[in-house]
Design an enzyme around this catalytic site. Structure first.
Site, PDB file in Angstrom:
ATOM      1  N   TYR A 156      -1.691 -87.135  42.501  1.00 54.94           N
ATOM      2  CA  TYR A 156      -0.967 -87.972  41.779  1.00 54.94           C
ATOM      3  C   TYR A 156       0.897 -87.201  43.333  1.00 54.94           C
ATOM      4  CZ  TYR A 156      -3.027 -89.886  38.146  1.00 54.94           C
ATOM      5  OH  TYR A 156      -4.216 -90.440  37.575  1.00 54.94           O
ATOM      6  N   GLU A 194      -2.977 -98.808  38.430  1.00 55.83           N
ATOM      7  CA  GLU A 194      -1.751 -97.937  38.833  1.00 55.83           C
ATOM      8  C   GLU A 194      -2.818 -96.141  38.899  1.00 55.83           C
ATOM      9  OE1 GLU A 194      -2.474 -97.978  34.461  1.00 55.83           O
ATOM     10  OE2 GLU A 194      -0.971 -96.110  35.961  1.00 55.83           O
ATOM     11  N   ASP A 195      -3.582 -96.395  39.055  1.00 57.34           N
ATOM     12  CA  ASP A 195      -4.224 -95.053  38.997  1.00 57.34           C
ATOM     13  C   ASP A 195      -4.832 -94.504  40.059  1.00 57.34           C
ATOM     14  OD1 ASP A 195      -4.347 -92.952  37.267  1.00 57.34           O
ATOM     15  OD2 ASP A 195      -6.299 -93.042  36.924  1.00 57.34           O
ATOM     16  N   MET A 196      -4.780 -95.576  41.274  1.00 57.94           N
ATOM     17  CA  MET A 196      -5.509 -95.328  42.514  1.00 57.94           C
ATOM     18  C   MET A 196      -5.151 -94.161  43.317  1.00 57.94           C
ATOM     19  SD  MET A 196      -8.084 -97.036  43.108  1.00 57.94           S
ATOM     20  CE  MET A 196      -8.269 -97.312  44.756  1.00 57.94           C
ATOM     21  N   ASN A 200      -8.978 -91.186  44.014  1.00 53.52           N
ATOM     22  CA  ASN A 200      -9.903 -92.759  44.034  1.00 53.52           C
ATOM     23  C   ASN A 200     -10.054 -93.495  45.030  1.00 53.52           C
ATOM     24  OD1 ASN A 200     -10.677 -92.499  41.351  1.00 53.52           O
ATOM     25  ND2 ASN A 200      -8.757 -93.934  40.456  1.00 53.52           N
TER      26      ASN A 200
END
Length: 309
Positions: A156, A194-196, A200
């Site tokens: 992140y 909201e987790d790209m 990913n």
């Protein structure tokens, strides 16, 4: 009834339509339920985790399709499919991912063969065909964490702008991949993904060309966790939330990606047309009524914020 693979109406016996089975293999005539309950599948995922190359936070197993026997079989290596059992904490993740991946295909975002499988206890698992395999050969694939020198712990710690730099540095035809990238980022925002993070996004070498892999891990990660306040995994313009239309259409599309105004209008038109049909697809999906309501509400709000209807 609807086919678990195509999500299209299906009148015949069994959970899979002939069209759905043909997507797996043109010779496949039937497919037995996975011979495991949800709890057993999660145990299998834990038991096989140290033996498989597939990584990630969500439990998963590697499988092969035994066409002559009409069944999926869990294997340690050489699997052609990834199967994710129902999550013990977050509801409807399998149904969520199957639906969201199908929504992506309406925008001509490349997605692998995927769908839902029936488990022994009548729950459903999500499956996807591996895109890093071509027959017995493995295609070169590297995720953006690898390309940025990041790890699983720092996936992140980057930005949307950094993703563009990776595309420009490694892709054979960056201009084409920039457009694909923009489609996928807009889609992620519209569908509450909201987790790209860096892992990913990946590049693949096919036909001597380096390009974005088919899309994967597309799901509405916001509706299972309504308390989440982030809207993107990686900040855009130093923001992960409170994003506005101008952040996408002007800053990202024009300033960072260099798109012409005519191209942007074409993109908008495609998204307006495709997303107009998404509410019907969500309503007809295998999500629970609660999750359908959350998905529909979030989609309507995000479409409005982007000026897409």
């Amino acid at each position: 009834m609807r086919c678990l693979i195509t999500n299209e109406p299906w009148e015949g016996p069994g959970p899979y339509s002939p069209e759905g089975l043909r997507r797996l293999d043109r010779r496949l005539e039937k497919l037995a339920p996975l011979p495991y309950t949800r709890a057993q599948l999660i145990e299998e995922a834990a038991a096989h985790a140290v033996k498989m190359s597939i990584q990630g936070m969500q439990p998963k197993v590697s499988t092969v399709l035994r066409v002559n026997q009409g069944r999926m079989e869990i294997v340690d290596s050489g699997g052609r499919y990834i199967v994710k059992p129902p999550h013990l904490i977050y509801a409807d993740l399998a149904e969520n991912e199957a639906l969201t991946m199908s929504l992506a295909s309406t925008l001509n975002i490349e997605v692998p063969v995927h769908g839902l499988l029936l488990n022994a206890d009548e729950t459903r698992s999500y499956f996807i065909r591996r895109f890093d395999r071509a027959g017995w050969n493995k295609r070169p694939v590297e995720d953006f964490a690898q390309l940025c020198g990041a790890s699983r712990d720092t996936k992140y710690d980057s930005s949307t702008e950094r993703l563009i730099e990776v595309i420009d540095s490694y892709c054979t035809f960056p201009a084409l991949e920039r457009l694909k990238f923009f489609d996928r980022l807009l889609f992620a925002f519209l569908t509450g993904n909201e987790d790209m993070h860096l892992k990913n996004w990946s590049l693949i070498t096919r036909d001597e060309k380096v390009e974005l892999t088919p899309a994967y891990d597309l799901l509405n990660s916001t509706i299972p966790n309504p308390k989440s306040r982030e809207e993107l995994a990686l900040p855009l313009r130093d923001k992960k939330s409170n994003l506005r239309a101008n952040d996408f259409w002007h800053y990202l599309a024009i300033e960072r990606l260099g798109f012409a105004s005519t191209l942007i209008e074409q993109i908008k038109a495609r998204f307006v047309q495709a997303s107009a049909g998404w509410p019907d697809r969500i309503t007809a999906s295998f999500l629970s009524d609660v999750m359908k309501e959350r998905y529909l509400a979030l989609l309507a709000q995000r479409r409005s914020r982007l000026g897409l209807g």
